[in-house]
Scaffold this motif. Sequence first.
Motif, mmCIF file in Angstrom:
data_model
loop_
_atom_site.group_PDB
_atom_site.id
_atom_site.type_symbol
_atom_site.label_atom_id
_atom_site.label_comp_id
_atom_site.label_asym_id
_atom_site.label_seq_id
_atom_site.Cartn_x
_atom_site.Cartn_y
_atom_site.Cartn_z
ATOM 1 N N LYS A 51 -6.370 7.759 -3.545
ATOM 2 C CA LYS A 51 -6.049 7.074 -1.752
ATOM 3 C C LYS A 51 -4.848 8.712 -1.135
ATOM 4 N N LYS A 52 -5.349 8.935 0.186
ATOM 5 C CA LYS A 52 -4.992 9.497 0.749
ATOM 6 C C LYS A 52 -3.047 10.021 0.915
ATOM 7 N N ASN A 53 -3.103 11.111 0.161
ATOM 8 C CA ASN A 53 -1.047 11.172 0.556
ATOM 9 C C ASN A 53 -1.245 12.639 0.788
ATOM 10 N N VAL A 54 -0.163 13.148 -0.015
ATOM 11 C CA VAL A 54 0.132 14.871 0.543
ATOM 12 C C VAL A 54 -0.382 15.133 -0.949
ATOM 13 N N GLU A 55 -0.708 14.577 -1.825
ATOM 14 C CA GLU A 55 -0.846 15.055 -2.664
ATOM 15 C C GLU A 55 -2.763 16.303 -2.268
ATOM 16 N N PHE A 56 -3.393 15.682 -1.733
ATOM 17 C CA PHE A 56 -4.683 16.726 -1.456
ATOM 18 C C PHE A 56 -3.817 17.131 0.113
ATOM 19 N N TYR A 272 -3.977 12.274 7.951
ATOM 20 C CA TYR A 272 -5.329 11.742 7.048
ATOM 21 C C TYR A 272 -5.066 10.031 6.475
ATOM 22 N N GLY A 273 -3.820 10.237 5.616
ATOM 23 C CA GLY A 273 -3.796 9.073 5.132
ATOM 24 C C GLY A 273 -2.752 8.008 5.629
ATOM 25 N N LYS A 274 -2.297 7.845 7.727
ATOM 26 C CA LYS A 274 -2.570 7.435 8.691
ATOM 27 C C LYS A 274 -2.201 6.231 8.866
ATOM 28 N N ASP A 275 -2.929 5.476 7.106
ATOM 29 C CA ASP A 275 -2.823 4.198 7.277
ATOM 30 C C ASP A 275 -2.493 3.026 6.342
#
Length: 350
Positions: A51-56, A272-275
């Motif tokens: 899922k969209k977190n800081v890893e990307f 990007y991962g605000k949800d």
Amino acid sequence: MAISLDRRAFLRTTGLAGLALGLAACGETTAAGGGGGASGLGSVKLQLSWKKNVEFAGEYFADTKGYFKAAGFSQVELLSGGGSGTSVESGLATSRCWAGLSAPTITAPAVLQGAQLKIVGATFQKNPFAIVSLNKNPIKDAKDLAGKKIGVQDSNELVWNALLKANNLDPSSVTRVPFQSDPSMLTSGQLDGYVGYVTSGPVRLRMQGHDPAYLLFADAGLPLVAETFTVTQETIDKERDKLKAFLTAEIKGWRDAVADPAKSAELAATVYGKDQNLDVKEQTEEAKMQNELVITPDVKANGLFTMTPELIEQNIASLAKAGLNIKAEQLFDLTILDEIYKADPSLKLS
């Protein structure tokens, strides 16, 4: 990270059956009206490993700063991973994605089943897998595992057994405890350590007031890369220049990401991962931790995503310890990156 990354190994193994047939016909995924960009490369989809977190963060920078568009893409759509049936390998098989971020332990089984896939670069030079413990009872060396109670998820059994084999440890010398990513089992003394991700577990423990220790698998006889750029052989053969353009934009994005952990966290948590209800402070600390996996002396010398022949062979040896016997040329193709850096050495980290 808000959700334990350790579940990925299970989530990404779904859908491997039938890959050999599906990948034979796998091609580019282009959105309607896909023209645009400096070179008219159209729109493609990149499947993330989670899922969209800081890893990307590098992907976020490449998108936000327009590096993908400058390379000729009208859009590079970032697809979240982490759900059943959304593995990169199955995504490539069904043309749900054009490229993806995966790991050798996931891609190698697909290749051994006949899938025409290749890893063309590695964001993380060291896999984040680690034994997380506390400094009051630290596990700093593989030999320290003997006599300890270690939490291991079922999804991590492959790498756990490979770690034991790499260090000639009898499985009966360690008490394996069923584990579901609950760090309170460590802090309450039910465990001496657990298999987790160094980019998240120690950060969370520190933020909770604990003093964590960790032992990276990569530093304990099991070197493996992670967040690997995976594509079909057809893409390498028929869209080489397009792949070069994509990887060049990614290099620029990750140069920015490693230079600015705070901005990386901001993009992850607020855009990007605000949800995902991510905490900016925690994401910033995780970005700093992951930089240690991304940047190595070899990367400084050769460029982001590159792998030395020695590192490739180490990965092949680690895969063999996990029961995955595969040749380097079956799994890796670093020639695209070689060509990119030869054409533009300024892309290397200064």
